[in-house]
Write a protein that holds these residues in place. Structure first.
Motif, PDB file in Angstrom:
ATOM      1  N   UNK A 114       0.809  -1.315  -0.093  1.00  0.00           N
ATOM      2  CA  UNK A 114       0.011  -0.152  -0.155  1.00  0.00           C
ATOM      3  C   UNK A 114       1.010   1.306  -0.056  1.00  0.00           C
ATOM      4  N   UNK A 115       0.584   2.063  -0.740  1.00  0.00           N
ATOM      5  CA  UNK A 115       1.418   3.297  -1.049  1.00  0.00           C
ATOM      6  C   UNK A 115       0.268   4.503  -1.039  1.00  0.00           C
ATOM      7  N   UNK A 116       0.797   5.793  -0.866  1.00  0.00           N
ATOM      8  CA  UNK A 116      -0.087   6.989  -0.329  1.00  0.00           C
ATOM      9  C   UNK A 116      -0.044   7.714  -1.748  1.00  0.00           C
ATOM     10  N   UNK A 117      -1.169   8.429  -2.242  1.00  0.00           N
ATOM     11  CA  UNK A 117      -1.316   9.023  -3.050  1.00  0.00           C
ATOM     12  C   UNK A 117      -2.412  10.079  -2.810  1.00  0.00           C
ATOM     13  N   UNK A 118      -2.367  11.289  -3.621  1.00  0.00           N
ATOM     14  CA  UNK A 118      -3.180  12.553  -3.532  1.00  0.00           C
ATOM     15  C   UNK A 118      -3.871  12.515  -4.818  1.00  0.00           C
ATOM     16  N   UNK A 119      -4.899  11.945  -4.934  1.00  0.00           N
ATOM     17  CA  UNK A 119      -5.985  11.954  -6.235  1.00  0.00           C
ATOM     18  C   UNK A 119      -6.529  13.342  -6.361  1.00  0.00           C
ATOM     19  N   UNK A 120      -6.335  14.492  -5.722  1.00  0.00           N
ATOM     20  CA  UNK A 120      -6.883  15.780  -5.824  1.00  0.00           C
ATOM     21  C   UNK A 120      -5.910  16.505  -6.971  1.00  0.00           C
ATOM     22  N   UNK A 121      -6.849  17.561  -7.781  1.00  0.00           N
ATOM     23  CA  UNK A 121      -6.104  18.515  -8.389  1.00  0.00           C
ATOM     24  C   UNK A 121      -4.941  18.830  -8.036  1.00  0.00           C
ATOM     25  N   UNK A 122      -3.654  18.768  -8.595  1.00  0.00           N
ATOM     26  CA  UNK A 122      -2.414  19.184  -8.427  1.00  0.00           C
ATOM     27  C   UNK A 122      -1.909  18.102  -7.421  1.00  0.00           C
ATOM     28  N   UNK A 123      -2.138  17.029  -7.119  1.00  0.00           N
ATOM     29  CA  UNK A 123      -1.712  16.125  -6.425  1.00  0.00           C
ATOM     30  C   UNK A 123      -0.664  15.267  -6.865  1.00  0.00           C
ATOM     31  N   UNK A 124      -0.385  14.232  -6.213  1.00  0.00           N
ATOM     32  CA  UNK A 124       0.757  13.300  -6.426  1.00  0.00           C
ATOM     33  C   UNK A 124       0.662  12.359  -8.001  1.00  0.00           C
ATOM     34  N   UNK A 125      -0.641  12.361  -8.386  1.00  0.00           N
ATOM     35  CA  UNK A 125      -0.977  11.622  -9.366  1.00  0.00           C
ATOM     36  C   UNK A 125      -0.696  12.288 -10.930  1.00  0.00           C
ATOM     37  N   UNK A 126      -0.674  13.666 -11.008  1.00  0.00           N
ATOM     38  CA  UNK A 126      -0.610  14.337 -12.091  1.00  0.00           C
ATOM     39  C   UNK A 126      -2.047  14.738 -12.520  1.00  0.00           C
ATOM     40  N   UNK A 127      -2.278  13.873 -13.789  1.00  0.00           N
ATOM     41  CA  UNK A 127      -3.578  14.229 -14.278  1.00  0.00           C
ATOM     42  C   UNK A 127      -4.785  13.431 -13.576  1.00  0.00           C
ATOM     43  N   UNK A 128      -6.057  13.728 -14.125  1.00  0.00           N
ATOM     44  CA  UNK A 128      -7.157  13.023 -13.316  1.00  0.00           C
ATOM     45  C   UNK A 128      -7.191  11.520 -13.444  1.00  0.00           C
ATOM     46  N   UNK A 129      -8.046  10.994 -12.580  1.00  0.00           N
ATOM     47  CA  UNK A 129      -7.995   9.276 -12.704  1.00  0.00           C
ATOM     48  C   UNK A 129      -8.406   9.027 -13.889  1.00  0.00           C
ATOM     49  N   UNK A 130      -7.959   7.706 -14.440  1.00  0.00           N
ATOM     50  CA  UNK A 130      -8.119   7.111 -15.680  1.00  0.00           C
ATOM     51  C   UNK A 130      -9.551   6.769 -15.739  1.00  0.00           C
ATOM     52  N   UNK A 131     -10.147   6.314 -14.567  1.00  0.00           N
ATOM     53  CA  UNK A 131     -11.472   5.510 -14.930  1.00  0.00           C
ATOM     54  C   UNK A 131     -12.506   6.594 -15.178  1.00  0.00           C
ATOM     55  N   UNK A 132     -12.562   7.624 -14.663  1.00  0.00           N
ATOM     56  CA  UNK A 132     -13.506   8.530 -14.883  1.00  0.00           C
ATOM     57  C   UNK A 132     -13.140   9.889 -15.177  1.00  0.00           C
ATOM     58  N   UNK A 133     -11.845  10.176 -15.592  1.00  0.00           N
ATOM     59  CA  UNK A 133     -11.250  11.267 -15.935  1.00  0.00           C
ATOM     60  C   UNK A 133     -11.706  12.521 -14.915  1.00  0.00           C
ATOM     61  N   UNK A 134     -11.668  12.227 -13.870  1.00  0.00           N
ATOM     62  CA  UNK A 134     -12.132  13.130 -12.551  1.00  0.00           C
ATOM     63  C   UNK A 134     -11.015  13.071 -11.544  1.00  0.00           C
ATOM     64  N   UNK A 135     -10.861  14.241 -10.627  1.00  0.00           N
ATOM     65  CA  UNK A 135     -10.099  14.378  -9.606  1.00  0.00           C
ATOM     66  C   UNK A 135     -10.902  13.828  -8.424  1.00  0.00           C
TER      67      UNK A 135
END
Length: 211
Positions: free
Chosen positions: A100-121
């Protein structure tokens, strides 16, 4: 009498010896099928979303992932560190070991772009995860819930919203981060809190299954 007891023990033990089914095997859900196979109409078969040809050709796709061992598909050098890349992940079981790792899925977070599944943050208060490429399975687990269990005995559910790319990295799309390992469940802050884990650790061994 001794033979009867031995026979009885074998019968009782059989359910615990069950293994994931291969091509054509009976199944009820994804957990019943080996590697990247999925359950279609009660039978384990190739995943049309991923385009695997395990059942049709009898050989695993490039980089492994058809069951058995998962071999690297290449390597990537990022910030002077070279790591193997993968198109596959370890086989999914009823209790799959992961990190398990930690990720920030919000805009400007660790993941870069929006989530692949729904194209949303997604807010840090949402229990959401990204799965390594093999487990993400071309998006076939998008929107589905998984159950994550930590070694402290606590467990929680979380929704699959993204891929933790095990093939590519070190570019703007991946926030200039190294490619993911192939055994990653990348969880939001809410997932870590629900499991009662110290986020400063960054990487914690867990198990997961479909919820």
């Amino acid at each position: 009498m001794a033979n009867f007891i031995l026979f009885s023990l074998l019968i009782v033990s059989l359910p615990f010896l069950a293994t994931a089914a291969s091509c054509g095997g009976s199944c009820r859900d994804l957990n019943d099928c080996d590697g990247q196979l999925i359950c279609i109409n009660g039978k384990c078969n190739d995943d049309p979303d991923v385009g695997t040809h395990i059942c049709r050709s009898g050989t695993p796709p490039s980089g492994g992932g058809g069951g058995g061992s998962c071999q690297p598909s290449g390597s990537l050098t990022c910030a002077g560190v070279t790591k193997p890349t993968y198109t596959c992940s370890p086989p999914v079981t009823g209790s799959t070991s992961a990190i398990l790792t930690l990720n920030d899925f919000s805009a400007g977070g660790d993941g870069g772009g929006p989530s692949e599944c729904d194209n949303m943050y997604h807010s840090n208060t949402e229990r959401v995860v990204a799965l390594s490429t093999g487990w993400y399975a071309g998006g076939s687990r998008c929107g589905r819930m998984i159950r994550i269990t930590a070694r402290n005995g606590r467990s929680t559910t979380a929704k699959v919203v993204d891929e933790c790319d095990s093939r590519h990295g070190c570019d703007a799309e991946h926030a200039y981060q190294q490619a993911c390992d192939n055994n990653i469940v990348d969880g939001s802050d809410a997932v870590w809190k629900a499991l009662g884990l110290n986020e400063d650790l960054g990487r914690v061994p867990v198990t997961w299954s479909m919820a």
